[in-house]
Design an enzyme around this catalytic site. Structure first.
Site, PDB file in Angstrom:
ATOM      1  N   HIS A 170      -7.908   1.938  -1.289  1.00 49.42           N
ATOM      2  CA  HIS A 170      -7.899   1.018  -2.428  1.00 49.42           C
ATOM      3  C   HIS A 170      -9.304   0.588  -2.873  1.00 49.42           C
ATOM      4  O   HIS A 170      -9.430  -0.343  -3.667  1.00 49.42           O
ATOM      5  CB  HIS A 170      -7.036  -0.206  -2.125  1.00 49.42           C
TER       6      HIS A 170
ATOM      7  N   SER B 107       0.843  -1.193   0.000  1.00 54.28           N
ATOM      8  CA  SER B 107       0.000   0.000   0.000  1.00 54.28           C
ATOM      9  C   SER B 107       0.880   1.244   0.000  1.00 54.28           C
ATOM     10  O   SER B 107       1.705   1.417  -0.895  1.00 54.28           O
ATOM     11  CB  SER B 107      -0.960  -0.048   1.185  1.00 54.28           C
TER      12      SER B 107
END
Length: 314
Positions: free
Chosen positions: A204, A95
Site C-alpha cells: 500500500h 488489505s
C-alpha cells in the site's frame, strides 16, 4: 438465507497468518482441507501444510501468505454457510482480505482469486527486493502525528502511512531503513509501541506503483461480477456494484492506504452493530473495538468460537 441487517462480516489479510492457523477447524470441518486443496492444485504447492506447519519464514513470504489467507477466509465462510442460514448486510476485507470478501460475495470466482493472489504476491515481491522493504505498526499516536513523522526527510527513501487501522494505530511502510528511522521518531514522540510486522513487502505504499501497473493488466483478464453483499473497499470505504469500478478500486488499493477506520465508521453509521471476523486470529475484531467501543465482535477461528458465533446468531 436470512440477511442480518445489523451485521457485517470481516476478512483478515496479511499479518494475521501464523503457523498452526485453523488447525482445530481443519480437524473437524472438511471445508478447510477441501478449500486449501483446491488452491494448492492450482498453484502446485501444499498450502495447508504451509499454514499448519510452516516454516514461518515461508508462510510470511507475500507470494505464499496471500493465497493462504484467501483459502483460510473462504473455508471459514463455507463452514458458516453450511451451518447457518444467516448472511451479513455488508462485508469488508483488510488489505488482501478484500479479495476474500469479494469471493464470498460471489463477485470473483475462487479459482480466479487464487491466480490473482499468486500473481499479486509475485509482483509485490518483485517490486521491492526481499529484506529492503518493511512495515510496522505505530501504536499510541494519532494518525495525523504518524503522517507528519513520515514526512521528515529520509535521504531519498520512502516511508508512508499506509493502514489507518484504529484511532491510535497506524501502519507505516517503505524502505526498511526509513521505516526503522520513523519507528525511532515515533518512540521519541511518545508512541506506546512500535511493532515490525511479519510482511515481506511494503504494501500500500508508493513503492507498489510499478507492480500495480502490471497487476492491472493481469486483472483485466479476470471476470468480476456485482457482489451479492455490499462490500466496502479499502481505498475510500465506499461500496461498488459496477465491475469496472471494482476493478479500479482493486488496482488502486495496491499503492493507496487502507482506510479501515473509515470503513468501520461507515458501517456503524449504516446501522451495523455486530461484526464477525472469519479467518485466523482476531486482529480485525480488536481493531473494531478500538473504533466502535459499543460493537459486538465475534472472531471465528476455532470450533469453540464457531459455536459461540452460531449460538449468538441463532
Amino acid at each position: 438465507m436470512r440477511t442480518l441487517t445489523d451485521t457485517a462480516f470481516l476478512f483478515p489479510g496479511q499479518g494475521a497468518q501464523h503457523t498452526g492457523m485453523l488447525r482445530e477447524l481443519a480437524a473437524e470441518h472438511p471445508e478447510v482441507r477441501e478449500t486449501f486443496d483446491a488452491a494448492s492444485s492450482i498453484l502446485g504447492k501444499d498450502l495447508l501444510a504451509l499454514a499448519l506447519d510452516g516454516p514461518e519464514e515461508a508462510l510470511n513470504l507475500t507470494v505464499n501468505t496471500q493465497p493462504v489467507m484467501l483459502a483460510a477466509g473462504v473455508s471459514v465462510w463455507k463452514i458458516w454457510r453450511r451451518l447457518s442460514d444467516a448472511a451479513p448486510a455488508a462485508a469488508a476485507g483488510h488489505s488482501f482480505g478484500e479479495y476474500t470478501a469479494l469471493v464470498c460475495a460471489g463477485s470473483i470466482a475462487f479459482e480466479d482469486a487464487v491466480a490473482v493472489a499468486a500473481r499479486r504476491g509475485e509482483l509485490m515481491q518483485e517490486a521491492v527486493a526481499e529484506g529492503r522493504g518493511a512495515m510496522a505498526a505505530i501504536i499510541g499516536l494519532k494518525s495525523r502525528q504518524v503522517v507528519e513523522l513520515c514526512a521528515a526527510p529520509g535521504g531519498g527513501q520512502v516511508v508512508e502511512a499506509v493502514n489507518f487501522n484504529a484511532p491510535a494505530q497506524t501502519v507505516i511502510a517503505g524502505h526498511k531503513a526509513a521505516v526503522e528511522q520513523a519507528m525511532a521518531r515515533a518512540k521519541a514522540q511518545g508512541a506506546r509501541k512500535c511493532v515490525a510486522l511479519p510482511v515481506s513487502v511494503p504494501a500500500h505504499s508508493s513503492l507498489m506503483r510499478d507492480a500495480a501497473r502490471e497487476f492491472s493488466a493481469f486483472l483485466e483478464g479476470v471476470e468480476i461480477r456485482p457482489p451479492a453483499v455490499k462490500i466496502l473497499h479499502n481505498v475510500d470505504a465506499m461500496p461498488r456494484t459496477i465491475p469496472g469500478d471494482i476493478f479500479q478500486a482493486l488496482s488502486e488499493q495496491l499503492y493507496n492506504p487502507v482506510q479501515w477506520v473509515s470503513t468501520i465508521e461507515r458501517m456503524s453509521e449504516d446501522g451495523v452493530a455486530r461484526f464477525v471476523e472469519l479467518g485466523p486470529g482476531q486482529v480485525l475484531s480488536n481493531l473494531v473495538r478500538r473504533i466502535n467501543r459499543r460493537a459486538e465482535c465475534h472472531a471465528i477461528n476455532s470450533p469453540a468460537t464457531l459455536q459461540q458465533a452460531l449460538a449468538a446468531f441463532g
